[in-house]
Design a protein around this motif. Structure first.
Motif, PDB file in Angstrom:
ATOM      1  N   LEU A  43     -17.651  -5.378   3.370  1.00 47.41           N
ATOM      2  CA  LEU A  43     -16.497  -4.926   2.438  1.00 47.41           C
ATOM      3  C   LEU A  43     -16.881  -6.069   1.201  1.00 47.41           C
ATOM      4  O   LEU A  43     -17.027  -5.935   0.148  1.00 47.41           O
ATOM      5  CB  LEU A  43     -15.349  -4.842   2.818  1.00 47.41           C
ATOM      6  N   SER A  88     -14.582  10.477  -3.963  1.00 46.60           N
ATOM      7  CA  SER A  88     -14.743   9.247  -4.471  1.00 46.60           C
ATOM      8  C   SER A  88     -13.869   9.245  -5.961  1.00 46.60           C
ATOM      9  O   SER A  88     -13.206   8.313  -6.389  1.00 46.60           O
ATOM     10  CB  SER A  88     -16.117   8.710  -4.718  1.00 46.60           C
ATOM     11  N   HIS A 146     -15.377   2.473   2.948  1.00 46.96           N
ATOM     12  CA  HIS A 146     -14.524   1.511   3.839  1.00 46.96           C
ATOM     13  C   HIS A 146     -13.041   2.130   3.976  1.00 46.96           C
ATOM     14  O   HIS A 146     -12.367   1.708   4.732  1.00 46.96           O
ATOM     15  CB  HIS A 146     -14.631   0.134   3.149  1.00 46.96           C
ATOM     16  N   GLY A 147     -12.653   3.103   3.170  1.00 48.26           N
ATOM     17  CA  GLY A 147     -11.380   3.554   3.188  1.00 48.26           C
ATOM     18  C   GLY A 147     -11.039   4.761   3.821  1.00 48.26           C
ATOM     19  O   GLY A 147      -9.776   5.178   3.957  1.00 48.26           O
ATOM     20  N   LEU A 182     -14.092   3.304  -1.621  1.00 48.59           N
ATOM     21  CA  LEU A 182     -13.024   4.189  -0.789  1.00 48.59           C
ATOM     22  C   LEU A 182     -13.374   4.971   0.157  1.00 48.59           C
ATOM     23  O   LEU A 182     -13.023   5.022   1.536  1.00 48.59           O
ATOM     24  CB  LEU A 182     -11.986   4.609  -1.617  1.00 48.59           C
ATOM     25  N   PHE A 195      -6.338  -5.364   5.708  1.00 49.60           N
ATOM     26  CA  PHE A 195      -7.579  -4.940   6.301  1.00 49.60           C
ATOM     27  C   PHE A 195      -7.621  -5.821   7.924  1.00 49.60           C
ATOM     28  O   PHE A 195      -7.926  -6.753   7.972  1.00 49.60           O
ATOM     29  CB  PHE A 195      -8.670  -5.469   5.567  1.00 49.60           C
ATOM     30  N   GLU A 245      -0.781   3.896   6.096  1.00 46.36           N
ATOM     31  CA  GLU A 245      -0.996   3.031   4.913  1.00 46.36           C
ATOM     32  C   GLU A 245      -2.301   3.407   4.314  1.00 46.36           C
ATOM     33  O   GLU A 245      -3.284   3.823   4.681  1.00 46.36           O
ATOM     34  CB  GLU A 245      -0.887   1.518   5.071  1.00 46.36           C
ATOM     35  N   ALA A 246      -2.262   3.719   2.993  1.00 46.76           N
ATOM     36  CA  ALA A 246      -3.491   4.008   1.894  1.00 46.76           C
ATOM     37  C   ALA A 246      -3.598   2.723   1.129  1.00 46.76           C
ATOM     38  O   ALA A 246      -3.139   2.559  -0.039  1.00 46.76           O
ATOM     39  CB  ALA A 246      -3.194   5.273   1.252  1.00 46.76           C
ATOM     40  N   PRO A 247      -4.508   1.946   1.840  1.00 47.41           N
ATOM     41  CA  PRO A 247      -4.773   0.581   0.838  1.00 47.41           C
ATOM     42  C   PRO A 247      -5.482   0.790  -0.284  1.00 47.41           C
ATOM     43  O   PRO A 247      -6.518  -0.067  -0.825  1.00 47.41           O
ATOM     44  CB  PRO A 247      -5.427  -0.292   1.843  1.00 47.41           C
ATOM     45  N   HIS A 248      -5.496   1.737  -1.301  1.00 47.25           N
ATOM     46  CA  HIS A 248      -6.285   2.070  -2.460  1.00 47.25           C
ATOM     47  C   HIS A 248      -5.965   0.846  -3.533  1.00 47.25           C
ATOM     48  O   HIS A 248      -7.139   0.475  -3.930  1.00 47.25           O
ATOM     49  CB  HIS A 248      -5.933   3.413  -3.052  1.00 47.25           C
ATOM     50  N   PHE A 263      -7.867  -2.324  -2.469  1.00 44.65           N
ATOM     51  CA  PHE A 263      -9.332  -2.230  -2.579  1.00 44.65           C
ATOM     52  C   PHE A 263      -9.919  -2.436  -4.085  1.00 44.65           C
ATOM     53  O   PHE A 263     -10.633  -3.004  -4.492  1.00 44.65           O
ATOM     54  CB  PHE A 263      -9.639  -0.554  -2.265  1.00 44.65           C
ATOM     55  N   PRO A 311       0.886  -1.277  -0.008  1.00 41.00           N
ATOM     56  CA  PRO A 311      -0.024   0.041   0.137  1.00 41.00           C
ATOM     57  C   PRO A 311       0.762   1.223   0.203  1.00 41.00           C
ATOM     58  O   PRO A 311       2.017   1.255   0.379  1.00 41.00           O
ATOM     59  CB  PRO A 311      -0.769  -0.150   1.352  1.00 41.00           C
TER      60      PRO A 311
END
Length: 483
Positions: free
Chosen positions: A166, A84, A78-79, A75, A159, A39-42, A45, A32
């Motif tokens: 999700l 968006s 859940h992110g 995102l 996650f 962390e940015a788990p884009h 996802f 990520p």
């Protein structure tokens, strides 16, 4: 990890002929983005959404507008992102570098001034098609077990905990139903003749003791033949696992750094063990509940400081399946190192001027260190039992020294002079009165026994009479060495 991805691309594995292990290597190499807030788990996802689309039979490539309108709200929901449309742009473009995503007509897009990504307006205008590479897509569609394995790896690594709803929102609820604890491979109990065959099946390094498998989940290996002094902790059956580094003081780098990250994040890792003359077995999932520093001996024969990671076995990598005793230990753990090197170095036979001491003086110093550490041990808990075992290093070393490498049972009829493959005494240091029943961690209450005598003392019909004999023998030997 980037080099691994480029290696796969160079070998042409991201193609129609891609195999399961190649897919999992790409999934395992996924990282990520690191932002100031963590962390940015884009990209994870987007991968979950893409796998969900493939499993549901949707086209391999879909237009940017479709991805934007599906992944952007995911995102936000859940992110924790706010916009968006802009949130979907980053993974849509960045995932290409991981060998897991393709964008058609990329050359026709207008880039930002820095050239790092396309302008949002250009994406909206061109509306390119994008999706999983053909080889990845076809394998995911044809192999539900592989799809579940990939999803399980992504969920476990990125996650914690999995956001509610999700899996439903990415179309994977049906795929993962009933596979919560079995999606990942290998399964607990699988065996292999050597490390090479493990790597051939599941990836990972063939030599290192602490290393991830292809899916990116950390794995530790413990070989009874050595070179590390790993082992199960009596009474609780947890694992004392020696850190990474064969000679010299161990440092918080490489495998030890990875272990520290898993300890901080309370993540489960895989524990493999090979008994002497046996096969490698994936014995259990485990979590790190403590980190110690102790004196040990390196491969070069010199004393060195080494990490000991206390691993608590758990039934699965999912936290809600972990026993109460493990959760209590995790909640009690501060993440700090329990350093037991100061004071033990003197007991181990080296004084402040590094002069060697004779056996009797070493024994007396070890005994004094053991008595000091035994004074404040009154609280009873699983973690306390572990601490008592690890803190009793001076007492255990004193008993081995006192034994001269021979079983201390005066009536031993077993194999008192038997040696291990490493030419060490085949002895087990035992508390004559069990720790769980208040037995002290001091040499005069402990004794070195061969495996036969240890079994007689623990499970024999006449064990109570033998325990009296052993306690008297331990006190007599202690008195002799303490003069």
């Amino acid at each position: 990890m980037a080099s691994d991805v480029m290696g796969l691309l160079a070998l042409g594995e991201v193609a129609q002929t891609m195999d399961r292990r190649a897919v999992m290597r790409l999934i395992g190499a996924l990282k990520p983005a690191q932002r100031s807030k963590g962390e940015a788990p884009h990209r994870p996802f987007l991968m979950l959404w893409a796998i969900g689309e493939a499993v549901r039979g949707m086209p391999r490539k879909q237009h940017w507008s479709v991805v934007r309108d599906a992944v952007g709200p995911l995102l936000v929901r859940h992110g924790g992102v706010t916009s968006s449309r802009e949130a979907a742009l980053f993974p849509f473009w960045a995932l290409r570098n991981d060998g897991l995503w393709e964008v058609e007509d990329a050359e026709s897009l207008t880039m930002t001034s820095g050239g790092r990504r396309p302008l949002l307006s250009s994406l909206d205008e061109v509306n390119p098609l994008a999706g999983l590479p053909k080889g990845v897509y076809e394998l995911v569609v044809a192999d539900p077990e592989l799809a579940a394995w990939a999803v399980g790896s992504l969920l476990l690594r990125f996650f914690r905990p999995v956001p509610g709803g999700l899996l439903r929102d990415v179309g994977l609820a049906d795929l993962m139903a009933g596979r919560e604890t079995t999606a990942l491979r290998p399964l607990v109990g699988e065996t292999f003749t050597d490390r090479r065959t493990i790597a051939d099946s599941y990836g990972g390094n063939r030599v290192r003791g602490i290393t991830p498998l292809a899916d990116g989940i950390l794995t530790v290996y413990s070989d009874e033949k050595g070179p590390y002094a790993d082992g199960r902790i009596p009474e609780v059956n947890w694992i004392a696992y020696t850190g990474d580094g064969l000679s010299g003081h161990q440092e918080l780098i490489g495998g030890n750094k990875a272990m520290a990250e898993y300890q901080r994040e309370r993540r489960a890792l895989r524990y493999w063990h090979r008994p002497y003359g046996g096969q490698w077995t994936f014995e259990t999932w485990a979590v790190i509940v403590q980190r110690w520093m102790r004196w040990g001996e390196g491969e070069d024969g010199l004393r060195r400081k080494e990490f000991v990671w206390v691993l608590a076995p758990v039934p699965s990598p999912l936290e809600h399946t972990w026993p109460a005793s493990v959760m209590a230990a995790l909640n009690e753990d501060t993440g700090q190192v329990h350093d037991r090197t100061e004071g033990v170095v003197l007991a181990a036979g080296v004084d402040s001027g590094t002069a060697r001491l004779d056996s009797y003086e070493r024994y007396k110093r070890l005994a004094r260190a053991a008595h000091e550490r035994a004074k404040s041990r009154t609280r009873r808990s699983t973690l306390t039992t572990v601490e008592r075992f690890l803190r009793s290093a001076p007492a255990r070393e004193a008993v081995i020294l006192r034994s001269g490498g021979l079983c201390e049972n005066p009536t031993c009829l077993g194999h008192p002079t038997e040696r291990t493959e490493a030419d060490a005494p085949l002895l087990e240091v035992d508390h004559v009165q069990d720790l769980a029943r208040g037995g002290p961690d001091v040499p005069e209450a402990m004794i070195a026994l061969c495996p036969n005598c240890h079994a007689l003392k623990t499970r024999g019909k006449n064990r109570r009479e033998l325990q009296k004999v052993l306690l008297a023998e331990a006190r007599l030997r202690h008195k002799s060495f303490s003069r």
